[in-house]
Design a protein around this motif. Structure first.
Motif, mmCIF file in Angstrom:
data_model
loop_
_atom_site.group_PDB
_atom_site.id
_atom_site.type_symbol
_atom_site.label_atom_id
_atom_site.label_comp_id
_atom_site.label_asym_id
_atom_site.label_seq_id
_atom_site.Cartn_x
_atom_site.Cartn_y
_atom_site.Cartn_z
ATOM 1 N N GLN A 169 -28.280 -40.685 27.938
ATOM 2 C CA GLN A 169 -26.830 -40.726 27.890
ATOM 3 C C GLN A 169 -26.304 -41.310 29.189
ATOM 4 O O GLN A 169 -26.867 -41.084 30.270
ATOM 5 N N GLY A 170 -25.223 -42.052 29.070
ATOM 6 C CA GLY A 170 -24.636 -42.644 30.254
ATOM 7 C C GLY A 170 -23.154 -42.340 30.360
ATOM 8 O O GLY A 170 -22.630 -41.475 29.670
ATOM 9 N N ILE A 171 -22.515 -43.099 31.204
ATOM 10 C CA ILE A 171 -21.084 -42.906 31.394
ATOM 11 C C ILE A 171 -20.305 -43.637 30.307
ATOM 12 O O ILE A 171 -20.871 -44.473 29.575
ATOM 13 N N LYS A 172 -19.041 -43.339 30.186
ATOM 14 C CA LYS A 172 -18.129 -44.010 29.256
ATOM 15 C C LYS A 172 -18.550 -43.850 27.801
ATOM 16 O O LYS A 172 -18.149 -44.644 26.947
ATOM 17 N N GLY A 173 -19.353 -42.846 27.474
ATOM 18 C CA GLY A 173 -19.740 -42.596 26.095
ATOM 19 C C GLY A 173 -20.883 -43.448 25.573
ATOM 20 O O GLY A 173 -21.153 -43.469 24.372
ATOM 21 N N PHE A 174 -21.546 -44.181 26.458
ATOM 22 C CA PHE A 174 -22.667 -45.023 26.053
ATOM 23 C C PHE A 174 -23.982 -44.251 26.046
ATOM 24 O O PHE A 174 -24.159 -43.298 26.799
ATOM 25 N N GLU A 175 -24.898 -44.695 25.199
ATOM 26 C CA GLU A 175 -26.243 -44.180 25.178
ATOM 27 C C GLU A 175 -27.195 -45.336 24.920
ATOM 28 O O GLU A 175 -26.784 -46.407 24.451
ATOM 29 N N ALA A 176 -28.466 -45.142 25.255
ATOM 30 C CA ALA A 176 -29.478 -46.168 24.997
ATOM 31 C C ALA A 176 -30.759 -45.466 24.601
ATOM 32 O O ALA A 176 -31.047 -44.350 25.045
ATOM 33 N N GLU A 177 -31.527 -46.136 23.772
ATOM 34 C CA GLU A 177 -32.783 -45.567 23.297
ATOM 35 C C GLU A 177 -33.943 -46.470 23.673
ATOM 36 O O GLU A 177 -33.948 -47.673 23.356
ATOM 37 N N PHE A 178 -34.917 -45.913 24.344
ATOM 38 C CA PHE A 178 -36.129 -46.636 24.711
ATOM 39 C C PHE A 178 -37.110 -46.531 23.545
ATOM 40 O O PHE A 178 -37.467 -45.432 23.098
ATOM 41 N N LYS A 179 -37.546 -47.683 23.042
ATOM 42 C CA LYS A 179 -38.532 -47.720 21.963
ATOM 43 C C LYS A 179 -39.723 -48.541 22.451
ATOM 44 O O LYS A 179 -39.684 -49.775 22.478
ATOM 45 N N LEU A 230 -23.329 -49.326 37.051
ATOM 46 C CA LEU A 230 -24.433 -48.725 36.326
ATOM 47 C C LEU A 230 -23.918 -47.830 35.202
ATOM 48 O O LEU A 230 -23.118 -46.928 35.439
ATOM 49 N N LEU A 231 -24.376 -48.110 33.972
ATOM 50 C CA LEU A 231 -24.016 -47.278 32.828
ATOM 51 C C LEU A 231 -25.029 -46.163 32.611
ATOM 52 O O LEU A 231 -24.654 -45.013 32.356
ATOM 53 N N LEU A 232 -26.307 -46.515 32.654
ATOM 54 C CA LEU A 232 -27.360 -45.539 32.433
ATOM 55 C C LEU A 232 -28.694 -46.122 32.859
ATOM 56 O O LEU A 232 -28.805 -47.320 33.113
ATOM 57 N N LYS A 233 -29.693 -45.240 32.929
ATOM 58 C CA LYS A 233 -31.028 -45.653 33.354
ATOM 59 C C LYS A 233 -32.069 -44.828 32.620
ATOM 60 O O LYS A 233 -31.800 -43.697 32.194
#
Lengths: 115, 114
Positions: free
Chosen positions: B58-68, B46-49
């Motif tokens: 924000q997630g692990i390993k420097g990843f991020e995601a944006e919900f649009k 799991l990276l992020l949720k």
């Protein structure tokens, strides 16, 4: 925590033999999922349990496949008899909560080869 | 029922370059959204949720995601990739008012070139 534990990591068997895959979920997790991953079909959910009770087995391919969860710390997926088309990586995953689609934590998988 | 699409089967990025992996979902309400990474021979991590609240997670390993919501998307980003980021990335969606099942996308394979 040790994470989800699966055994064996690799299994090679001949067609017609019985195969048993094992899973120990993360302690305290209430849901357990069995998946199969192949190049052709991707990641498929086979069956899942809540609090040791099977909830949805609609993904089980056929009667040759069966799964049990006798207690909160152990589950098995059995294939009897095995066929070459069962060759795949089988993953077990556990989730801390029931009542919704919460995050799942995956084991390292069992790579099954049926010759 | 919910569904998820990852339009890119394979992406190649130079080390140090930025990364964006696309994920589009279909669901009648705001779903639960996840990104997982699978390195060769490994299980999914799991990276992020995203469940609710701030749409940039924000997630692990420097990843991020944006919900649009307007675009039904949940794209994964990283400002500077490392060779160790080479892996398969899976987006997953769960029905907010449903059961425990997650629907996984078909995955995007990321290759990093020096």
């Amino acid at each position: 925590d040790a994470g989800v534990i699966q055994s064996p990591r690799h299994e090679v068997t001949e067609m017609g033999q019985e195969v048993t895959l094992r899973c120990k979920p993360i302690s305290g997790h209430n849901s357990l999922f069995w998946y199969r991953q192949t190049m052709m079909r991707g990641l498929e959910l086979l069956i899942y349990f809540n609090n040791n009770v099977p909830i949805d087995d609609s993904g089980m391919p056929e009667d040759r496949f069966s799964a049990k969860m006798p207690n909160a710390s152990f589950s098995t997926l059995k294939i009897q008899p095995s066929e070459p088309r069962d060759s795949a990586v089988y993953f077990c995953a556990s989730s801390p909560l029931t009542g919704g689609p919460y995050e799942q934590y995956f084991g390292p998988g069992t790579r099954l080869t049926v010759t | 029922a919910q569904s998820v699409t990852q339009p890119d089967i394979h992406i190649t990025v130079s080390e140090g370059a930025s990364l964006e992996l696309r994920c589009n979902y279909s669901y009648g309400a705001t779903p639960y959204l996840f990104w997982y990474v699978q390195s060769p021979g490994q299980g999914l991590q799991l990276l992020l949720k995203y469940f609710s609240g701030d749409t940039l997670v924000q997630g692990i390993k420097g990843f991020e995601a944006e919900f649009k919501r307007s675009q039904s998307s949940f794209n994964l980003r990283k400002p500077s990739v490392h060779w160790s980021d080479a892996a398969e990335y899976f987006c997953a969606v769960g029905a907010r008012f449903g059961n425990e099942k997650l629907t996984f996308g078909t995955g995007t394979r990321l290759t990093i070139i020096p």
